[in-house]
Design a protein around this motif. Sequence first.
Motif, PDB file in Angstrom:
ATOM      1  N   PRO A  62      24.225  45.105  49.665  1.00 55.82           N
ATOM      2  CA  PRO A  62      23.028  45.757  49.123  1.00 55.82           C
ATOM      3  C   PRO A  62      23.088  47.281  49.018  1.00 55.82           C
ATOM      4  N   THR A  63      23.964  47.929  49.804  1.00 58.81           N
ATOM      5  CA  THR A  63      23.959  49.402  49.834  1.00 58.81           C
ATOM      6  C   THR A  63      25.374  49.951  49.703  1.00 58.81           C
ATOM      7  N   ASP A  64      25.456  51.228  49.355  1.00 55.04           N
ATOM      8  CA  ASP A  64      26.752  51.899  49.301  1.00 55.04           C
ATOM      9  C   ASP A  64      27.415  51.920  50.681  1.00 55.04           C
ATOM     10  N   GLU A  65      26.611  52.048  51.734  1.00 53.88           N
ATOM     11  CA  GLU A  65      27.151  52.073  53.088  1.00 53.88           C
ATOM     12  C   GLU A  65      27.807  50.734  53.434  1.00 53.88           C
ATOM     13  N   ALA A  66      27.174  49.639  53.033  1.00 55.85           N
ATOM     14  CA  ALA A  66      27.724  48.300  53.296  1.00 55.85           C
ATOM     15  C   ALA A  66      29.000  48.071  52.486  1.00 55.85           C
ATOM     16  N   ILE A  67      29.033  48.573  51.257  1.00 58.82           N
ATOM     17  CA  ILE A  67      30.235  48.457  50.425  1.00 58.82           C
ATOM     18  C   ILE A  67      31.384  49.229  51.076  1.00 58.82           C
ATOM     19  N   ALA A  68      31.111  50.442  51.532  1.00 53.69           N
ATOM     20  CA  ALA A  68      32.143  51.262  52.183  1.00 53.69           C
ATOM     21  C   ALA A  68      32.625  50.608  53.478  1.00 53.69           C
ATOM     22  N   ALA A  69      31.708  50.039  54.250  1.00 49.85           N
ATOM     23  CA  ALA A  69      32.090  49.376  55.504  1.00 49.85           C
ATOM     24  C   ALA A  69      32.982  48.173  55.226  1.00 49.85           C
ATOM     25  N   ASP A  70      32.655  47.416  54.182  1.00 45.51           N
ATOM     26  CA  ASP A  70      33.493  46.270  53.845  1.00 45.51           C
ATOM     27  C   ASP A  70      34.868  46.727  53.360  1.00 45.51           C
ATOM     28  N   HIS A  71      34.888  47.791  52.585  1.00 51.20           N
ATOM     29  CA  HIS A  71      36.168  48.355  52.130  1.00 51.20           C
ATOM     30  C   HIS A  71      37.040  48.680  53.342  1.00 51.20           C
ATOM     31  N   ASP A  72      36.443  49.277  54.355  1.00 50.93           N
ATOM     32  CA  ASP A  72      37.190  49.662  55.555  1.00 50.93           C
ATOM     33  C   ASP A  72      37.664  48.456  56.365  1.00 50.93           C
ATOM     34  N   ARG A  73      36.993  47.299  56.208  1.00 50.42           N
ATOM     35  CA  ARG A  73      37.445  46.070  56.879  1.00 50.42           C
ATOM     36  C   ARG A  73      38.616  45.433  56.133  1.00 50.42           C
ATOM     37  N   ILE A  74      38.609  45.545  54.809  1.00 45.50           N
ATOM     38  CA  ILE A  74      39.622  44.871  53.983  1.00 45.50           C
ATOM     39  C   ILE A  74      40.894  45.705  53.867  1.00 45.50           C
ATOM     40  N   ALA A  75      40.775  47.015  53.810  1.00 48.76           N
ATOM     41  CA  ALA A  75      41.931  47.896  53.597  1.00 48.76           C
ATOM     42  C   ALA A  75      43.080  47.648  54.581  1.00 48.76           C
ATOM     43  N   PRO A  76      42.822  47.444  55.889  1.00 49.62           N
ATOM     44  CA  PRO A  76      43.950  47.185  56.798  1.00 49.62           C
ATOM     45  C   PRO A  76      44.692  45.879  56.489  1.00 49.62           C
ATOM     46  N   VAL A  77      43.976  44.885  56.004  1.00 50.35           N
ATOM     47  CA  VAL A  77      44.603  43.611  55.638  1.00 50.35           C
ATOM     48  C   VAL A  77      45.528  43.820  54.440  1.00 50.35           C
ATOM     49  N   SER A  88      53.162  42.276  46.659  1.00 47.62           N
ATOM     50  CA  SER A  88      52.385  43.025  45.677  1.00 47.62           C
ATOM     51  C   SER A  88      50.981  42.417  45.708  1.00 47.62           C
ATOM     52  N   VAL A  89      49.974  43.258  45.872  1.00 52.39           N
ATOM     53  CA  VAL A  89      48.605  42.783  46.104  1.00 52.39           C
ATOM     54  C   VAL A  89      47.672  43.316  45.024  1.00 52.39           C
ATOM     55  N   TYR A  90      46.862  42.405  44.473  1.00 50.55           N
ATOM     56  CA  TYR A  90      45.765  42.803  43.593  1.00 50.55           C
ATOM     57  C   TYR A  90      44.492  42.723  44.425  1.00 50.55           C
ATOM     58  N   TRP A  91      43.809  43.833  44.533  1.00 52.08           N
ATOM     59  CA  TRP A  91      42.520  43.881  45.226  1.00 52.08           C
ATOM     60  C   TRP A  91      41.595  44.747  44.384  1.00 52.08           C
ATOM     61  N   ALA A  92      40.615  44.134  43.774  1.00 51.05           N
ATOM     62  CA  ALA A  92      39.702  44.851  42.876  1.00 51.05           C
ATOM     63  C   ALA A  92      38.952  45.966  43.606  1.00 51.05           C
ATOM     64  N   GLY A  93      38.762  45.828  44.904  1.00 53.83           N
ATOM     65  CA  GLY A  93      37.995  46.814  45.661  1.00 53.83           C
ATOM     66  C   GLY A  93      38.791  48.002  46.168  1.00 53.83           C
ATOM     67  N   ARG A  94      40.043  48.076  45.779  1.00 55.80           N
ATOM     68  CA  ARG A  94      40.922  49.133  46.288  1.00 55.80           C
ATOM     69  C   ARG A  94      40.308  50.530  46.107  1.00 55.80           C
ATOM     70  N   ASN A  95      39.687  50.782  44.988  1.00 53.95           N
ATOM     71  CA  ASN A  95      39.121  52.110  44.710  1.00 53.95           C
ATOM     72  C   ASN A  95      37.598  52.098  44.635  1.00 53.95           C
ATOM     73  N   ILE A  96      36.985  51.093  45.243  1.00 58.01           N
ATOM     74  CA  ILE A  96      35.523  50.990  45.205  1.00 58.01           C
ATOM     75  C   ILE A  96      34.962  51.214  46.600  1.00 58.01           C
ATOM     76  N   ARG A  97      34.182  52.291  46.730  1.00 62.38           N
ATOM     77  CA  ARG A  97      33.541  52.602  48.015  1.00 62.38           C
ATOM     78  C   ARG A  97      32.018  52.748  47.863  1.00 62.38           C
ATOM     79  N   LYS A  98      31.558  52.683  46.596  1.00 54.57           N
ATOM     80  CA  LYS A  98      30.112  52.766  46.329  1.00 54.57           C
ATOM     81  C   LYS A  98      29.834  52.140  44.961  1.00 54.57           C
ATOM     82  N   ARG A  99      28.581  51.851  44.688  1.00 56.00           N
ATOM     83  CA  ARG A  99      28.199  51.177  43.431  1.00 56.00           C
ATOM     84  C   ARG A  99      28.654  51.932  42.190  1.00 56.00           C
ATOM     85  N   ALA A 100      28.640  53.237  42.235  1.00 49.85           N
ATOM     86  CA  ALA A 100      29.026  54.039  41.067  1.00 49.85           C
ATOM     87  C   ALA A 100      30.501  53.835  40.697  1.00 49.85           C
TER      88      ALA A 100
END
Length: 195
Positions: A62-77, A88-100
Amino acid sequence: MSTELIAAIVCAIATLGAAVIRVISSRKRTEEAASVSSSRETRARKQHRFDVFVSAPLAGFPTDEAIAADHDRIAPVVALLERQFGFSVYWAGRNIRKRADFEAADLSAKGDVNAILDSKYFLLLYPDKLASSVLFEAGIALRGCLTSIYFVRNRTHLPFLMTQASQAFSNVRTYEGTLPEDLVGLLQKHGKSLF
């Protein structure tokens, strides 16, 4: 030469020509079908652009903060898969930290579906019960016969049919745990054999 004989020769040539055309077009259709086949045998022979498609919720938060927190959980994986395993990994969220940071939905959907079909493995990371495109992506991966790993905090968060997918389909396995700790531990313990 009689007219009947000429007509018979023309009909024979036309029939032979039609048969040759049918054989050629049949071979072409068979070759095309093989190139888009989703059987596991065909997928195993195919060269894939990506080893792993990482599917993790983005817009479901729901929020930019939640998106950023999830990004930080997935990035180490993702980092572990790339650095330690050489995937070689495809991750659509690689450069997404907020709705914009999101792309247009239609372009994103097309790119994600193409990347799923051009991947060898599908890794669903589902930290909470969310309405998310990851469920759609899991369906695409299942249809494409990708080896699929569903890593969820709680199996009951999955939709009904997905809760038992690992029993129904040999190419699907489901594990429970927290992100990133439990998944990183699982990957370090089992390495590439997890896939």
